[in-house]
Design a protein around this motif. Structure first.
Motif, short mmCIF file in Angstrom:
data_model
loop_
_atom_site.label_atom_id
_atom_site.label_comp_id
_atom_site.label_asym_id
_atom_site.label_seq_id
_atom_site.Cartn_x
_atom_site.Cartn_y
_atom_site.Cartn_z
N GLY A 146 0.90 -1.26 0.12
CA GLY A 146 0.08 0.17 -0.02
C GLY A 146 0.90 1.25 0.01
O GLY A 146 0.34 2.38 -0.11
N CYS A 147 2.10 1.21 0.08
CA CYS A 147 3.07 2.18 0.20
C CYS A 147 3.38 2.64 -1.10
O CYS A 147 2.79 1.93 -2.17
N ILE A 148 4.10 3.58 -1.15
CA ILE A 148 4.82 3.90 -2.46
C ILE A 148 6.26 3.94 -2.24
O ILE A 148 6.98 4.23 -1.46
N ALA A 149 6.92 3.12 -3.59
CA ALA A 149 8.33 2.87 -3.19
C ALA A 149 9.15 3.22 -4.60
O ALA A 149 8.38 3.04 -5.74
N VAL A 150 10.28 3.63 -4.36
CA VAL A 150 11.00 4.05 -5.68
C VAL A 150 12.53 3.52 -5.43
O VAL A 150 12.81 3.11 -3.96
N SER A 151 13.43 3.39 -6.15
CA SER A 151 14.71 2.88 -6.02
C SER A 151 15.36 3.79 -4.91
O SER A 151 15.19 5.01 -4.80
N ARG A 152 16.59 3.29 -4.41
CA ARG A 152 17.26 4.09 -3.58
C ARG A 152 18.08 5.26 -4.43
O ARG A 152 18.07 6.25 -3.72
N ARG A 153 18.46 5.14 -5.66
CA ARG A 153 19.03 6.14 -6.48
C ARG A 153 18.17 7.15 -6.62
O ARG A 153 18.45 8.28 -6.21
N ASN A 154 16.96 6.88 -7.14
CA ASN A 154 15.96 8.05 -7.04
C ASN A 154 15.51 8.61 -5.63
O ASN A 154 15.17 9.72 -5.85
N MET A 155 15.51 7.81 -4.84
CA MET A 155 15.30 8.66 -3.37
C MET A 155 15.96 9.58 -3.03
O MET A 155 15.92 10.54 -2.64
N LEU A 156 17.26 9.16 -2.97
CA LEU A 156 18.61 10.28 -2.87
C LEU A 156 18.43 11.27 -3.71
O LEU A 156 18.89 12.40 -3.34
N LEU A 157 17.91 11.23 -4.94
CA LEU A 157 17.67 12.22 -5.79
C LEU A 157 16.72 13.39 -5.43
O LEU A 157 16.80 14.66 -5.63
N ILE A 158 15.48 12.86 -4.87
CA ILE A 158 14.53 13.57 -4.55
C ILE A 158 14.55 13.92 -2.98
O ILE A 158 13.93 15.25 -2.91
N LEU A 159 15.19 13.49 -2.24
CA LEU A 159 14.99 13.69 -0.98
C LEU A 159 15.51 15.37 -0.59
O LEU A 159 14.99 16.19 0.31
N PRO A 160 16.55 15.86 -1.43
CA PRO A 160 16.87 17.25 -1.21
C PRO A 160 15.83 18.29 -1.53
O PRO A 160 15.69 19.40 -1.13
N HIS A 161 14.67 17.61 -2.25
CA HIS A 161 13.59 18.49 -2.38
C HIS A 161 12.58 18.40 -1.42
O HIS A 161 11.47 19.10 -1.56
N LEU A 162 12.70 17.58 -0.46
CA LEU A 162 11.55 17.22 0.36
C LEU A 162 11.68 17.89 1.80
O LEU A 162 12.89 18.07 2.31
N ARG A 163 10.69 18.28 2.37
CA ARG A 163 10.83 18.76 3.76
C ARG A 163 9.14 18.58 4.43
O ARG A 163 8.25 18.08 3.79
N ARG A 164 9.43 18.73 5.74
CA ARG A 164 8.21 18.41 6.59
C ARG A 164 7.11 19.19 5.96
O ARG A 164 6.97 20.41 5.61
N GLY A 165 5.83 18.74 5.71
CA GLY A 165 4.85 19.42 5.20
C GLY A 165 4.53 19.18 3.67
O GLY A 165 3.61 19.66 3.05
N THR A 166 5.52 18.74 2.82
CA THR A 166 5.52 18.46 1.53
C THR A 166 4.32 17.64 1.32
O THR A 166 4.22 16.55 2.12
N VAL A 167 3.58 17.81 0.29
CA VAL A 167 2.39 16.96 0.15
C VAL A 167 2.55 15.89 -0.90
O VAL A 167 3.21 16.23 -2.26
#
Length: 171
Positions: A146-167
């Motif tokens: 039921g979760c959303i999952a991406v590759s480790r490489r892609n997670m590391l790529l998008i993490l800098p764009h995320l913060r608490r409250g990102t929808v």
């Protein structure tokens, strides 16, 4: 980043496209696809707008990635209660804990980076679904519970764009 879009991928109910700004990356979602009527154990990803609250990191496997999202290092005693009859339903709990739960320090790498989505957390309802995370994908598992999952490489790529409250908006 204010919003991350999760669009269904054509031709396969367990595949999705995650859009972060102009980036589009492949993802897997629940084994039952998406639903607007999420229930505990249905294997579906909720069609909803869910805020990112925080996350967990396997610090013994990964260095702290660049992100404004608060990440806690996972400990062996960290579990997530998924028993709808328990007062700590859809909450982080500590071992030992007998009711049904998820082990946050998994043997596989799925939760090496695990972001907590506000699905049924700030306003809990029994049986409405628990542990909806944004985590890492296993190429041998073409779906999640039921979760959303991406590759480790892609997670590391998008993490800098995320913060608490990102929808995270699942369409």
């Amino acid at each position: 980043m204010k919003t991350v879009l999760v669009r269904p991928a054509p031709g396969n109910k367990t595949r999705a496209i995650v859009q972060v700004g102009s980036l589009r990356i492949p993802a897997v979602i629940g084994r039952s696809g998406r639903t607007s009527r999420k229930r505990e154990g249905d294997g579906a990803t909720p069609i909803a707008a869910m805020q990112l609250l925080s996350g967990f990191l396997r610090g013994d496997r990964l260095a702290l990635p660049k992100t404004a999202l608060p990440l806690r290092r996972v400990r062996p005693s960290m579990l997530w209660c998924d028993d709808p009859g328990h007062p700590n339903y859809n909450r982080l709990v500590r071992a030992p804990f007998k009711p049904s739960h998820e082990d946050m320090q998994r043997e596989d790498a799925l939760y090496d980076i695990c972001l907590v989505l506000d699905w049924n957390i700030t306003s809990r309802r029994r049986n409405a679904g628990s542990a909806i995370f944004f985590h890492l994908f296993d190429p041998d598992r073409p779906q999640t519970a039921g979760c959303i999952a991406v590759s480790r490489r892609n997670m590391l790529l998008i993490l800098p764009h995320l913060r608490r409250g990102t929808v995270v908006r699942v369409l």
